[in-house]
Design a protein around this motif. Structure first.
Motif, mmCIF file in Angstrom:
data_model
loop_
_atom_site.group_PDB
_atom_site.id
_atom_site.type_symbol
_atom_site.label_atom_id
_atom_site.label_comp_id
_atom_site.label_asym_id
_atom_site.label_seq_id
_atom_site.Cartn_x
_atom_site.Cartn_y
_atom_site.Cartn_z
ATOM 1 N N MET A 190 0.877 -1.045 0.089
ATOM 2 C CA MET A 190 -0.003 -0.077 0.042
ATOM 3 C C MET A 190 0.941 1.330 0.127
ATOM 4 O O MET A 190 1.901 1.278 0.685
ATOM 5 C CB MET A 190 -0.822 -0.046 1.279
ATOM 6 C CG MET A 190 -1.808 1.322 1.225
ATOM 7 S SD MET A 190 -2.764 0.988 2.768
ATOM 8 C CE MET A 190 -4.250 1.919 2.249
ATOM 9 N N THR A 191 0.433 2.215 -0.847
ATOM 10 C CA THR A 191 1.120 3.368 -0.851
ATOM 11 C C THR A 191 0.205 4.569 -0.406
ATOM 12 O O THR A 191 -0.801 4.822 -1.015
ATOM 13 C CB THR A 191 1.873 3.604 -2.340
ATOM 14 O OG1 THR A 191 2.559 2.477 -2.728
ATOM 15 C CG2 THR A 191 2.581 4.914 -2.203
ATOM 16 N N ILE A 192 0.780 5.502 0.259
ATOM 17 C CA ILE A 192 -0.278 6.521 0.880
ATOM 18 C C ILE A 192 0.623 7.814 0.409
ATOM 19 O O ILE A 192 1.811 7.862 1.161
ATOM 20 C CB ILE A 192 -0.409 6.242 2.321
ATOM 21 C CG1 ILE A 192 -1.436 5.142 2.505
ATOM 22 C CG2 ILE A 192 -1.403 7.556 2.939
ATOM 23 C CD1 ILE A 192 -1.362 4.810 4.180
ATOM 24 N N GLY A 193 -0.049 8.617 -0.123
ATOM 25 C CA GLY A 193 0.537 9.927 -0.529
ATOM 26 C C GLY A 193 0.551 10.985 0.543
ATOM 27 O O GLY A 193 0.002 10.816 1.542
ATOM 28 N N ASP A 194 1.272 11.955 0.360
ATOM 29 C CA ASP A 194 1.273 13.257 1.599
ATOM 30 C C ASP A 194 0.159 13.827 1.528
ATOM 31 O O ASP A 194 -0.676 13.783 0.808
ATOM 32 C CB ASP A 194 2.246 14.161 0.997
ATOM 33 C CG ASP A 194 3.674 13.602 0.827
ATOM 34 O OD1 ASP A 194 4.097 12.884 1.567
ATOM 35 O OD2 ASP A 194 4.537 14.276 0.066
ATOM 36 N N ASN A 195 -0.423 14.133 2.808
ATOM 37 C CA ASN A 195 -1.494 14.829 3.224
ATOM 38 C C ASN A 195 -2.782 14.072 3.175
ATOM 39 O O ASN A 195 -3.880 14.524 2.695
ATOM 40 C CB ASN A 195 -1.551 16.194 2.593
ATOM 41 C CG ASN A 195 -0.523 17.144 2.972
ATOM 42 O OD1 ASN A 195 -0.010 17.290 3.890
ATOM 43 N ND2 ASN A 195 0.218 17.757 1.757
ATOM 44 N N CYS A 196 -2.536 12.716 3.144
ATOM 45 C CA CYS A 196 -4.114 12.007 2.984
ATOM 46 C C CYS A 196 -4.705 12.072 4.361
ATOM 47 O O CYS A 196 -3.851 11.927 5.252
ATOM 48 C CB CYS A 196 -3.564 10.471 2.681
ATOM 49 S SG CYS A 196 -3.139 10.225 0.839
ATOM 50 N N GLN A 197 -6.103 11.764 4.368
ATOM 51 C CA GLN A 197 -6.784 11.678 5.431
ATOM 52 C C GLN A 197 -7.512 10.353 5.381
ATOM 53 O O GLN A 197 -8.340 10.223 4.615
ATOM 54 C CB GLN A 197 -7.776 12.936 5.613
ATOM 55 C CG GLN A 197 -7.060 14.263 5.843
ATOM 56 C CD GLN A 197 -7.972 15.462 6.261
ATOM 57 O OE1 GLN A 197 -9.087 15.385 6.315
ATOM 58 N NE2 GLN A 197 -7.184 16.691 6.075
ATOM 59 N N ILE A 198 -7.375 9.708 6.395
ATOM 60 C CA ILE A 198 -8.204 8.276 6.397
ATOM 61 C C ILE A 198 -9.051 8.280 7.533
ATOM 62 O O ILE A 198 -8.527 8.188 8.827
ATOM 63 C CB ILE A 198 -7.105 7.108 6.132
ATOM 64 C CG1 ILE A 198 -6.129 7.217 5.115
ATOM 65 C CG2 ILE A 198 -7.835 5.953 6.295
ATOM 66 C CD1 ILE A 198 -5.094 6.231 5.077
ATOM 67 N N GLY A 199 -10.208 8.147 7.680
ATOM 68 C CA GLY A 199 -11.332 7.968 8.622
ATOM 69 C C GLY A 199 -11.122 6.923 9.618
ATOM 70 O O GLY A 199 -10.732 5.840 9.103
ATOM 71 N N HIS A 200 -11.892 6.788 10.454
ATOM 72 C CA HIS A 200 -12.049 5.657 11.334
ATOM 73 C C HIS A 200 -12.782 4.441 10.755
ATOM 74 O O HIS A 200 -13.685 4.730 9.743
ATOM 75 C CB HIS A 200 -12.925 5.971 12.674
ATOM 76 C CG HIS A 200 -12.224 7.081 13.388
ATOM 77 N ND1 HIS A 200 -11.184 7.002 14.207
ATOM 78 C CD2 HIS A 200 -12.548 8.292 13.462
ATOM 79 C CE1 HIS A 200 -11.013 8.297 14.837
ATOM 80 N NE2 HIS A 200 -11.751 9.122 14.252
ATOM 81 N N ASN A 201 -12.261 3.116 11.240
ATOM 82 C CA ASN A 201 -13.003 1.970 10.552
ATOM 83 C C ASN A 201 -12.860 1.980 9.021
ATOM 84 O O ASN A 201 -13.907 1.118 8.526
ATOM 85 C CB ASN A 201 -14.330 1.929 11.148
ATOM 86 C CG ASN A 201 -14.359 1.994 12.599
ATOM 87 O OD1 ASN A 201 -13.630 1.171 13.392
ATOM 88 N ND2 ASN A 201 -15.287 2.411 13.079
ATOM 89 N N VAL A 202 -11.997 2.524 8.344
ATOM 90 C CA VAL A 202 -11.729 2.436 6.982
ATOM 91 C C VAL A 202 -11.377 0.765 6.541
ATOM 92 O O VAL A 202 -10.457 0.459 7.279
ATOM 93 C CB VAL A 202 -10.725 3.310 6.292
ATOM 94 C CG1 VAL A 202 -10.405 3.172 4.955
ATOM 95 C CG2 VAL A 202 -11.541 4.789 6.561
ATOM 96 N N VAL A 203 -11.889 0.333 5.687
ATOM 97 C CA VAL A 203 -11.373 -0.863 5.008
ATOM 98 C C VAL A 203 -10.734 -0.619 3.799
ATOM 99 O O VAL A 203 -11.620 -0.384 2.769
ATOM 100 C CB VAL A 203 -12.411 -2.022 5.105
ATOM 101 C CG1 VAL A 203 -12.039 -3.308 4.524
ATOM 102 C CG2 VAL A 203 -12.732 -2.317 6.498
ATOM 103 N N PHE A 204 -9.387 -0.980 3.431
ATOM 104 C CA PHE A 204 -9.158 -1.120 2.144
ATOM 105 C C PHE A 204 -9.118 -2.543 1.558
ATOM 106 O O PHE A 204 -8.414 -3.283 1.982
ATOM 107 C CB PHE A 204 -7.584 -0.602 1.940
ATOM 108 C CG PHE A 204 -7.562 0.908 2.234
ATOM 109 C CD1 PHE A 204 -7.898 1.986 1.166
ATOM 110 C CD2 PHE A 204 -7.268 1.405 3.409
ATOM 111 C CE1 PHE A 204 -8.016 3.276 1.661
ATOM 112 C CE2 PHE A 204 -7.299 2.597 3.794
ATOM 113 C CZ PHE A 204 -7.505 3.671 2.916
ATOM 114 N N ALA A 205 -10.089 -2.918 0.566
ATOM 115 C CA ALA A 205 -9.925 -4.462 0.124
ATOM 116 C C ALA A 205 -9.916 -4.255 -1.344
ATOM 117 O O ALA A 205 -10.339 -3.853 -2.067
ATOM 118 C CB ALA A 205 -11.515 -4.976 0.480
#
Length: 41
Positions: free
Chosen positions: A1-16
């Motif tokens: 998984m690659t996450i870019g700068d300034n990303c916002q990820i909320g609670h209980n997020v699922v990446f499937a």
């Protein structure tokens, strides 16, 4: 998984990314894929 700068990820997020074949004989086969979140998302 690659996450870019300034990303916002909320609670209980699922990446499937697992998928499976549509034919009955291939439904147990899984096909993973990479996840890439760009900048500022």
């Amino acid at each position: 998984m690659t996450i870019g700068d300034n990303c916002q990820i909320g609670h209980n997020v699922v990446f499937a990314t697992l998928n499976h074949g549509t034919a009955p004989e291939h439904r147990a086969d899984t096909y993973p894929a990479p996840i890439t979140l760009g900048r500022n998302v």
